[in-house]
Design a protein around this motif. Sequence first.
Motif, mmCIF file in Angstrom:
data_model
loop_
_atom_site.group_PDB
_atom_site.id
_atom_site.type_symbol
_atom_site.label_atom_id
_atom_site.label_comp_id
_atom_site.label_asym_id
_atom_site.label_seq_id
_atom_site.Cartn_x
_atom_site.Cartn_y
_atom_site.Cartn_z
ATOM 1 N N ALA A 40 49.464 47.861 78.969
ATOM 2 C CA ALA A 40 49.016 46.697 79.767
ATOM 3 C C ALA A 40 50.196 46.056 80.501
ATOM 4 O O ALA A 40 50.074 45.625 81.655
ATOM 5 N N GLN A 44 50.203 45.501 84.405
ATOM 6 C CA GLN A 44 50.365 44.156 85.006
ATOM 7 C C GLN A 44 51.643 44.066 85.843
ATOM 8 O O GLN A 44 51.650 43.551 86.951
ATOM 9 N N ASN A 49 48.335 52.544 87.504
ATOM 10 C CA ASN A 49 46.895 52.627 87.773
ATOM 11 C C ASN A 49 46.261 53.638 86.815
ATOM 12 O O ASN A 49 46.337 54.853 87.052
ATOM 13 N N CYS A 63 40.931 45.648 76.210
ATOM 14 C CA CYS A 63 41.203 46.218 77.555
ATOM 15 C C CYS A 63 40.770 45.216 78.608
ATOM 16 O O CYS A 63 41.497 44.931 79.560
ATOM 17 N N ASN A 64 39.601 44.626 78.421
ATOM 18 C CA ASN A 64 39.108 43.648 79.394
ATOM 19 C C ASN A 64 40.051 42.444 79.452
ATOM 20 O O ASN A 64 40.417 41.973 80.514
ATOM 21 N N GLN A 65 40.466 41.967 78.264
ATOM 22 C CA GLN A 65 41.360 40.789 78.228
ATOM 23 C C GLN A 65 42.710 41.104 78.884
ATOM 24 O O GLN A 65 43.295 40.249 79.541
ATOM 25 N N GLY A 67 43.283 43.312 81.189
ATOM 26 C CA GLY A 67 43.192 43.764 82.584
ATOM 27 C C GLY A 67 43.339 45.254 82.774
ATOM 28 O O GLY A 67 43.801 45.729 83.807
ATOM 29 N N LYS A 69 41.438 48.713 83.325
ATOM 30 C CA LYS A 69 40.097 49.216 83.712
ATOM 31 C C LYS A 69 39.561 50.135 82.607
ATOM 32 O O LYS A 69 40.323 50.885 81.970
#
Length: 216
Positions: A40, A44, A49, A63-65, A67, A69
């Motif tokens: 992450a 960030q 990617n 993963c959502n928290q 960022g 995909k």
Amino acid sequence: ISNYDQKLAAAKKLSIMAKNGDCIGFGSGSTSFLAMKELAQRVQKGGLNITAIPTSNEIAMFCNQLGIKTTTLNEKKPDWCFDGADEVDKKNRLIKGRGGAMYREKLIMSNAKKAYILVDKTKFVDRLGQNFAVPIEVVPNAYISVKNRLLELGAKEVTLRLCGKSKDGPVITELGNYILDAKFDKIEDKLENQIKSIVGVLESGLFVGFNIEVIS
Ligand code: DER
């Protein structure tokens, strides 16, 4: 160095392996969590990617928290995956499932070309099964019959995994099943399929024959 520092060192080694465009299976457990945090950082700060295929609701939430995909196996095949383990023997056979996510972990690992297994030194064993029981996800209406078959297969002790403080009664997996923890003195390769062939078993935490590279 401490177990935590060993796990973190393995997580950092893993994180530099990811390259743009990779679809990566994200394992579950505390070591996988550290690897996810390292990845992450690169997403960030470094614009990495990647797309993750999580192996548990917990990892999907993180993963959502963080960022990162996410996608699913129904949409994309993982190029490779990483995960932790409870035991690794000299033939790179694993016992996994302390965290109860072994079905989705094995589903993803069996669809990835390669699996990186992140461990601290306490996970290496001379004899598979010496420290951990083999976790087995079973359909609730078959757990007694499955337990009896496991004992016939040579399991020394088979226990239904209970929640303890967070809830009374048995652990319920993400698919609504129970977990039996089966202790074996001797684990031959064929045991994985023997367990799998018991009607009522969804999957076990015995991982044999995967293309694995251990990072410690
Ligand atoms: O439950 C699991 O399969 C985990 O990957 C487990 O085997 C390792 O968890 P840990 O990294 O927290 O020790």
